[in-house]
Design a protein around this motif. Structure first.
Motif, PDB file in Angstrom:
ATOM      1  N   TYR A 234       2.115   4.669   3.450  1.00 56.21           N
ATOM      2  CA  TYR A 234       1.567   5.475   2.279  1.00 56.21           C
ATOM      3  C   TYR A 234       2.062   6.732   2.404  1.00 56.21           C
ATOM      4  O   TYR A 234       2.461   7.410   1.325  1.00 56.21           O
ATOM      5  CB  TYR A 234      -0.089   5.446   2.314  1.00 56.21           C
ATOM      6  CG  TYR A 234      -0.477   3.959   1.681  1.00 56.21           C
ATOM      7  CD1 TYR A 234      -0.067   3.459   0.519  1.00 56.21           C
ATOM      8  CD2 TYR A 234      -1.645   3.582   2.377  1.00 56.21           C
ATOM      9  CE1 TYR A 234      -0.635   2.415  -0.089  1.00 56.21           C
ATOM     10  CE2 TYR A 234      -2.352   2.442   1.889  1.00 56.21           C
ATOM     11  CZ  TYR A 234      -1.855   2.068   0.459  1.00 56.21           C
ATOM     12  OH  TYR A 234      -2.390   0.719   0.160  1.00 56.21           O
ATOM     13  N   GLN A 239       2.027   8.828  -0.935  1.00 57.43           N
ATOM     14  CA  GLN A 239       0.798   8.276  -1.325  1.00 57.43           C
ATOM     15  C   GLN A 239      -0.019   9.023  -0.430  1.00 57.43           C
ATOM     16  O   GLN A 239      -1.033   8.232   0.275  1.00 57.43           O
ATOM     17  CB  GLN A 239       0.574   6.999  -1.541  1.00 57.43           C
ATOM     18  CG  GLN A 239       1.769   6.447  -2.483  1.00 57.43           C
ATOM     19  CD  GLN A 239       1.439   5.052  -2.851  1.00 57.43           C
ATOM     20  OE1 GLN A 239       0.332   4.491  -3.327  1.00 57.43           O
ATOM     21  NE2 GLN A 239       2.378   4.170  -2.526  1.00 57.43           N
ATOM     22  N   LYS A 242      -3.785   8.224  -0.140  1.00 54.40           N
ATOM     23  CA  LYS A 242      -4.172   6.599   0.239  1.00 54.40           C
ATOM     24  C   LYS A 242      -4.503   6.813   1.773  1.00 54.40           C
ATOM     25  O   LYS A 242      -4.947   5.478   2.331  1.00 54.40           O
ATOM     26  CB  LYS A 242      -3.050   5.724  -0.004  1.00 54.40           C
ATOM     27  CG  LYS A 242      -2.924   5.231  -1.533  1.00 54.40           C
ATOM     28  CD  LYS A 242      -3.914   4.255  -1.889  1.00 54.40           C
ATOM     29  CE  LYS A 242      -3.506   3.882  -3.206  1.00 54.40           C
ATOM     30  NZ  LYS A 242      -4.476   2.881  -3.820  1.00 54.40           N
TER      31      LYS A 242
END
Length: 281
Positions: A234, A239, A242
């Motif tokens: 992630y 991301q 996350k």
């Protein structure tokens, strides 16, 4: 048959009261000495038996022992000086043995470990010589034992080393192909999933890597390594938000992390929180 005839005549004669007149009857029965004449074993037979015995001992005892010694010599040489160990390694891999597959596997694992830390020191040319020598022999093992995923795991490691040594992504594509084949044979083996997801991250297939790791957690939610690898995936795919979700999920599943794993996760959380705060500003 002769005894039965004589017994019949004897009983018949006693019953009749007549003197017994036994007439010798020739039968087809031969004495033991007539059936099995004493024969001496010829020298040719003795020599043949000895030769066969020696051949069996050579194949199943002497030759494997020599092969083991050559393999041990190669491993010691590679760990001490990889360049000086190249000719010794070649000799071991060319040795005729019924266990040549084991020799290839043992040497392959040794080279993958030693070359990982020493390739810069020994230089690109010699590193590639070892790389080619090992990958060629491991590929032969795949033909010999297509279901033995240990060869595929080691071969994938060697391909990844090839990518680093030569700065060439072609080796990563080869590693991906080998590992995907291994995964079809053992779909839930974490070692394959971790290796393959790592390769996919390197060739910009982060979505596939994340999907694999998420499925691995669904299959077995108690393995801590899968969580920090997913957090890493992630993070590397941008991301960051996350990452904290992965940590939360691990807590909900009562995952017990080792000290090292916890340290890795803490580092990822710190980096992701910093990134998230910068985005808010």
């Amino acid at each position: 048959a002769l005894i039965s005839v004589l017994a019949f005549h004897s009983c018949h004669s006693r019953e009749s009261g007549n003197p017994v007149n036994v007439i010798p009857v020739k039968t087809g029965i031969l004495s033991v000495s007539q059936q099995s004449p004493d024969k001496k074993i010829g020298n040719g037979v003795i020599i043949s038996v000895v030769a066969v015995g020696f051949f069996i001992i050579f194949i199943f005892n002497i030759q494997p022992a020599r092969a083991n010694q050559k393999t041990l010599d190669a491993i010691r040489a590679l760990m001490s000086d990889p360049v000086a160990g190249i000719p010794i390694t070649k000799e071991a891999l060319e040795f005729t043995s019924p266990h040549i597959d084991d020799i290839r596997s043992d040497i392959g694992r040794t080279v993958s470990q030693s070359l990982n830390s020493s390739w810069q020191k020994i230089g690109k040319d010699k590193s590639n010589e070892l790389l080619t020598l090992v990958t060629d022999n491991l590929e032969k093992n795949l033909i010999l034992h297509p279901l033995d995923i240990r060869n595929q795991l080691t071969l994938a490691q060697m391909y990844q080393l090839g990518a680093i040594i030569n700065n060439n992504g072609m080796y990563l594509t080869k590693a991906e192909t080998v590992l995907e084949d291994a995964l079809t044979k053992s779909p839930k083996r974490q070692q394959i999933i971790y290796s393959l997801s790592g390769v996919k991250m390197q060739i910009n297939k982060s979505a596939e890597a994340i999907k694999m790791l998420e499925q691995a957690i669904a299959d077995n939610p108690r393995i801590g390594e899968t969580y920090w690898r997913l957090a890493y995936a992630y993070k590397m795919s941008g991301q960051e938000q996350k990452v904290t979700e992965v940590v939360k999920m691990a807590r909900e599943n009562n995952v017990k992390f080792s000290e090292q794993e916890q340290g890795i996760l803490n580092q990822f959380v710190l980096v992701s929180n910093t990134a998230n705060n910068l985005k808010k500003k």
